[in-house]
Motif scaffolding. Structure first.
Motif, mmCIF file in Angstrom:
data_model
loop_
_atom_site.group_PDB
_atom_site.id
_atom_site.type_symbol
_atom_site.label_atom_id
_atom_site.label_comp_id
_atom_site.label_asym_id
_atom_site.label_seq_id
_atom_site.Cartn_x
_atom_site.Cartn_y
_atom_site.Cartn_z
ATOM 1 N N MET A 155 -7.959 28.665 27.474
ATOM 2 C CA MET A 155 -6.578 28.653 27.931
ATOM 3 C C MET A 155 -5.841 27.541 27.200
ATOM 4 N N PHE A 156 -4.703 27.852 26.651
ATOM 5 C CA PHE A 156 -3.884 26.848 25.974
ATOM 6 C C PHE A 156 -3.157 25.995 27.000
ATOM 7 N N GLY A 157 -2.951 24.726 26.667
ATOM 8 C CA GLY A 157 -2.300 23.799 27.578
ATOM 9 C C GLY A 157 -0.908 23.411 27.116
ATOM 10 N N GLU A 158 -0.412 22.328 27.695
ATOM 11 C CA GLU A 158 0.913 21.803 27.358
ATOM 12 C C GLU A 158 0.938 21.299 25.924
ATOM 13 N N LEU A 159 2.143 21.103 25.392
ATOM 14 C CA LEU A 159 2.259 20.466 24.083
ATOM 15 C C LEU A 159 1.621 19.090 24.146
ATOM 16 N N GLU A 160 0.823 18.746 23.140
ATOM 17 C CA GLU A 160 0.168 17.436 23.116
ATOM 18 C C GLU A 160 1.069 16.406 22.457
ATOM 19 N N HIS A 161 1.713 16.804 21.357
ATOM 20 C CA HIS A 161 2.661 15.897 20.709
ATOM 21 C C HIS A 161 3.583 16.683 19.784
#
Length: 128
Positions: free
Chosen positions: A1-7
């Motif tokens: 599962m992909f998550g939030e933007l990291e940067h």
């Protein structure tokens, strides 16, 4: 599962100065400085990072608000009036007047010292 933007990455002519601007003006903290590449990561909160990396010597191209590609970074606030006043005190360059829909949103666009477009954003409830 992909998550939030990291940067999000920003190429900067002066990495140290731009990183310090995010610290001094927006209250970010320097999370990491890479001694090999000169890249800095500045952080706000638990996961919100900006990667500021050395730019090449190619001239920057002017971009308009609706040009293709990344156009701005939105900075959320829980107190728009307070943070807008702080930005004014810190003499940021505003590029729009405040846009307000009573009870719905308040936004204002401004630039960092290298001309990257940001906007201060308030909503009573997150979208979605």
């Amino acid at each position: 599962m992909f998550g939030e933007l990291e940067h999000v990455g920003i190429a900067a002519k002066d990495v140290a100065a731009l990183s310090q601007w995010y610290v001094d003006v927006l209250g970010y903290k320097v999370a990491y400085r890479d001694p090999k590449t000169g890249t800095h990561f500045v952080k706000h909160g638990a996961r919100s990072l900006l990667e500021i990396t050395p730019a090449n010597d190619a001239p920057r191209k002017d971009r308009a608000m609706k040009d293709a590609g990344l156009i701005h970074l939105a900075i959320w606030t829980d107190d728009f009036d307070r943070d807008y006043a702080t930005l004014k005190e810190k003499r940021v360059k505003f590029v729009s007047p405040v846009d307000e829909e009573k009870g719905v949103k308040k936004v204002v666009f401004f630039e960092d010292p290298e001309g990257n477009l940001l906007h201060l954003m308030w909503r009573p409830k997150p979208l979605g």
